[in-house]
Scaffold this active site. Structure first.
Site, PDB file in Angstrom:
ATOM      1  N   ASP A 176       0.778  -1.117   0.113  1.00  0.00           N
ATOM      2  CA  ASP A 176       0.164   0.055  -0.110  1.00  0.00           C
ATOM      3  C   ASP A 176       0.908   1.273   0.078  1.00  0.00           C
ATOM      4  O   ASP A 176       1.510   1.354   0.834  1.00  0.00           O
ATOM      5  CB  ASP A 176      -0.815  -0.171   1.307  1.00  0.00           C
ATOM      6  CG  ASP A 176      -1.960   1.019   1.157  1.00  0.00           C
ATOM      7  OD1 ASP A 176      -1.902   1.914   0.343  1.00  0.00           O
ATOM      8  OD2 ASP A 176      -2.897   0.985   2.166  1.00  0.00           O
ATOM      9  N   HIS A 186     -10.327  -0.912  -7.041  1.00  0.00           N
ATOM     10  CA  HIS A 186      -9.840   0.237  -6.240  1.00  0.00           C
ATOM     11  C   HIS A 186      -8.983   1.094  -7.176  1.00  0.00           C
ATOM     12  O   HIS A 186      -9.096   2.431  -6.871  1.00  0.00           O
ATOM     13  CB  HIS A 186      -9.418  -0.119  -4.982  1.00  0.00           C
ATOM     14  CG  HIS A 186      -8.887   0.844  -3.984  1.00  0.00           C
ATOM     15  ND1 HIS A 186      -9.703   1.688  -3.361  1.00  0.00           N
ATOM     16  CD2 HIS A 186      -7.700   1.365  -3.614  1.00  0.00           C
ATOM     17  CE1 HIS A 186      -9.195   2.703  -2.550  1.00  0.00           C
ATOM     18  NE2 HIS A 186      -7.920   2.169  -2.790  1.00  0.00           N
TER      19      HIS A 186
HETATM   20  C1  HEM Z   1      -4.105   2.716  -4.166  1.00  0.00           C
HETATM   21  C2  HEM Z   1      -5.450   0.129  -0.491  1.00  0.00           C
HETATM   22  C3  HEM Z   1      -8.378   3.713   0.990  1.00  0.00           C
HETATM   23  C4  HEM Z   1      -6.991   6.479  -2.542  1.00  0.00           C
HETATM   24  C5  HEM Z   1      -4.171   1.719  -3.240  1.00  0.00           C
HETATM   25  C6  HEM Z   1      -3.591   0.393  -3.279  1.00  0.00           C
HETATM   26  C7  HEM Z   1      -4.134  -0.496  -2.501  1.00  0.00           C
HETATM   27  C8  HEM Z   1      -4.746   0.643  -1.503  1.00  0.00           C
HETATM   28  C9  HEM Z   1      -3.584  -1.518  -2.029  1.00  0.00           C
HETATM   29  C10 HEM Z   1      -2.844   0.198  -4.526  1.00  0.00           C
HETATM   30  C11 HEM Z   1      -1.354   0.227  -4.100  1.00  0.00           C
HETATM   31  C12 HEM Z   1      -0.813   1.967  -4.369  1.00  0.00           C
HETATM   32  O1  HEM Z   1      -0.971   2.660  -5.022  1.00  0.00           O
HETATM   33  O2  HEM Z   1      -0.974   2.331  -3.135  1.00  0.00           O
HETATM   34  C13 HEM Z   1      -6.556   0.647   0.331  1.00  0.00           C
HETATM   35  C14 HEM Z   1      -6.979   0.363   1.536  1.00  0.00           C
HETATM   36  C15 HEM Z   1      -8.062   1.347   1.953  1.00  0.00           C
HETATM   37  C16 HEM Z   1      -8.040   2.450   0.989  1.00  0.00           C
HETATM   38  C17 HEM Z   1      -6.882  -1.059   2.066  1.00  0.00           C
HETATM   39  C18 HEM Z   1      -8.743   1.476   2.996  1.00  0.00           C
HETATM   40  C19 HEM Z   1      -8.767   0.666   4.023  1.00  0.00           C
HETATM   41  C20 HEM Z   1      -8.606   4.616   0.113  1.00  0.00           C
HETATM   42  C21 HEM Z   1      -9.122   5.847   0.380  1.00  0.00           C
HETATM   43  C22 HEM Z   1      -8.762   6.745  -0.913  1.00  0.00           C
HETATM   44  C23 HEM Z   1      -7.730   5.875  -1.503  1.00  0.00           C
HETATM   45  C24 HEM Z   1     -10.092   6.298   1.150  1.00  0.00           C
HETATM   46  C25 HEM Z   1      -8.824   8.102  -1.254  1.00  0.00           C
HETATM   47  C26 HEM Z   1     -10.321   8.736  -1.018  1.00  0.00           C
HETATM   48  C27 HEM Z   1      -6.346   5.708  -3.147  1.00  0.00           C
HETATM   49  C28 HEM Z   1      -5.354   6.156  -4.420  1.00  0.00           C
HETATM   50  C29 HEM Z   1      -4.660   5.066  -4.757  1.00  0.00           C
HETATM   51  C30 HEM Z   1      -4.910   4.024  -4.060  1.00  0.00           C
HETATM   52  C31 HEM Z   1      -5.426   7.529  -4.985  1.00  0.00           C
HETATM   53  C32 HEM Z   1      -3.545   5.339  -6.103  1.00  0.00           C
HETATM   54  C33 HEM Z   1      -4.348   4.924  -7.263  1.00  0.00           C
HETATM   55  C34 HEM Z   1      -3.669   4.949  -8.676  1.00  0.00           C
HETATM   56  O3  HEM Z   1      -3.072   3.947  -9.093  1.00  0.00           O
HETATM   57  O4  HEM Z   1      -3.405   5.783  -9.261  1.00  0.00           O
HETATM   58  N1  HEM Z   1      -5.044   1.928  -2.235  1.00  0.00           N
HETATM   59  N2  HEM Z   1      -7.092   2.233  -0.052  1.00  0.00           N
HETATM   60  N3  HEM Z   1      -7.560   4.796  -0.982  1.00  0.00           N
HETATM   61  N4  HEM Z   1      -5.761   4.383  -3.089  1.00  0.00           N
HETATM   62 FE1  HEM Z   1      -6.416   3.052  -1.672  1.00  0.00          FE
END
Ligand code: HEM
Length: 411
Positions: free
Chosen positions: A225, A319
């Site tokens: 993450d 996601h």
């Molecule tokens: C990407 C997990 C909540 C915004 C990701 C990734 C994971 C992840 C595994 C892919 C790896 C990375 O690029 O970091 C989670 C989990 C969440 C959560 C487990 C809740 C428990 C959120 C929330 C937001 C968010 C609330 C914003 C409102 C993003 C963004 C990316 C991302 C902007 C990058 C997307 C891209 O590839 O451009 N998240 N996330 N995430 N997450 Fe989350």
């Protein structure tokens, strides 16, 4: 090495310098984390530098506390002028305490504390202000547009006791005892002027346990993450995170806005799914963190890629598709959250998840835009998460020499 010497060392970058290179180096090489971070003060007396604890590699432990000023709001009916004075006293005390902690280290700065015998452990203190404080202190006119209340989202399951706060304290360290000792000290320095509204003790994996201390860590769902964050030291990172001059009231120029969401994970449900399903929910391979159909975590996400049968490689509700800048008018933020695990609630519910923390120059065009899309377009992850707490804080730039955090607002 004193903090002043460290942060001054050969950067010459002034307001543009948004990273603590020493923090990155220590975590990335696995060297013992003895370093001291830049303190609450800017090195050269100039305004416009981010506080510590925003960019750079996050330390393994962080206490995040939202505090209310005693007697503010309806309570005790104190006047706006009193509230403002009390806020200034607290921030003055915290700035001085943070400087001592950063410069002398928690062992020397806190005689008799449990941190005796421990190294500085990258201790870093960050402080911010909530909109409720500005209202109670009669400072509505100085409230930046960027500090507008976050909208509600269709998937919210917020609980009042985990929302808001007049003041923010983030205390990060590579050692949990160092962090706890510093929190105790900072609260003591505030005297009876504040009381804790909510707090979370966050953690990430320690450098000591990591096979590769430079690798992006995993959250409690087992996903890598933080991969697609703006790159360290990049101009994109600076633009994303740091409030530019002229982008609102002067007191926030060079600072940043923090959105905190206490997100509980439904871990039993999650781990009850097979690995393939879990990968499609995010759109990334679990072992490597690579976007589905690619080999490396760092590979660029291609939302147009299709498999042999013509299906999108990154599923429609994944996601990373719904969170991507392409689908959110270019929205960017720096995600720098921590896991939390508070055990089980009285009713048997597991209370563990992600203390999601996103830093950005404008929350409306960053967090709020993305979260609205994740909620309304049906992020597949929603089934396994509950947003139970929420707060937004203005985190002003590092204090000028001899000054204190938030001074330009409060005086
Ligand atoms: C990407 C997990 C909540 C915004 C990701 C990734 C994971 C992840 C595994 C892919 C790896 C990375 O690029 O970091 C989670 C989990 C969440 C959560 C487990 C809740 C428990 C959120 C929330 C937001 C968010 C609330 C914003 C409102 C993003 C963004 C990316 C991302 C902007 C990058 C997307 C891209 O590839 O451009 N998240 N996330 N995430 N997450 Fe989350």
């Amino acid at each position: 090495v004193g903090a002043a010497a460290l942060i001054g060392a050969g950067t010459g970058l002034g307001a543009g310098e948004v990273l603590s290179p020493r923090a990155d180096t220590a975590a990335d090489t696995g060297t013992p984390p003895r370093l001291r971070m830049s303190g609450a003060h800017a090195p050269d007396g100039g305004p416009g530098r981010l506080q510590t604890g925003i960019t750079g590699t996050p330390p393994a432990f962080a206490h995040v506390l939202a505090l209310d000023l005693a007697g503010s709001g309806g309570e005790g009916g104190s006047s706006a002028a009193d509230t403002r004075e009390r806020a200034a006293e607290v921030l003055r005390a915290w700035t001085a305490a943070a400087d001592r902690l950063h410069e002398e280290g928690p062992a020397a700065a806190l005689p008799g504390a449990p941190s005796a015998g421990l190294l500085p452990a990258s201790l870093g203190v960050t402080a911010g202000l909530g909109a409720s404080l500005l209202a109670a202190a009669g400072l509505q006119d100085a409230r930046p547009e960027a500090m507008a209340e976050l909208p509600s989202f269709s998937t919210d399951a917020l609980r009042e006791e985990w929302c808001g706060g007049d003041l923010l304290l983030q205390v990060g360290a590579e050692d949990p005892v160092v962090a706890a000792a510093a929190v105790q000290h900072l609260l003591g320095r505030a005297g009876g002027r504040v009381r804790v509204r909510w707090s979370v003790r966050g953690f990430r994996r320690t450098a000591a346990a990591a096979e590769d201390p430079g690798a992006t860590p995993r959250n409690l769902m087992g996903q890598i993450d933080g991969t697609n964050n703006p790159a360290p030291e990049s101009p994109l990172l600076q633009r994303t995170v740091q409030v530019g001059r002229g982008a609102g009231p002067e007191w926030m120029a060079g600072g940043s806005y923090l959105v905190v969401r206490r997100i509980r994970m439904l871990l039993d449900d999650w781990f009850g799914e097979d690995v393939g399903h879990r990968e499609r929910v995010i759109g990334r391979d679990l072992p490597t963190g690579a976007p589905l159909g690619q080999q490396r975590a760092g590979a660029e996400v291609d939302l147009t890629a299709r498999d042999a049968e013509g299906r999108p490689r990154i599923p429609e509700h994944a996601h990373i598709r719904l969170a991507s800048p392409q689908n959110n008018l270019g929205a960017r933020m720096l995600r720098r959250g921590y896991s939390f695990d508070e055990g089980w609630r009285g009713d048997g519910t597991r209370d563990a998840g992600l203390l999601f923390m996103a830093w950005q120059a404008d929350p409306a065009r960053g967090f709020a835009a993305v979260q609205r899309n994740l909620a309304d377009a049906g992020d597949a992850l929603n089934e396994y998460t509950r947003h139970e707490g929420s707060a937004l804080f203005a985190v002003p730039p590092a204090a000028r020499n001899g000054g204190y955090l938030g001074q330009d607002l409060l005086e």
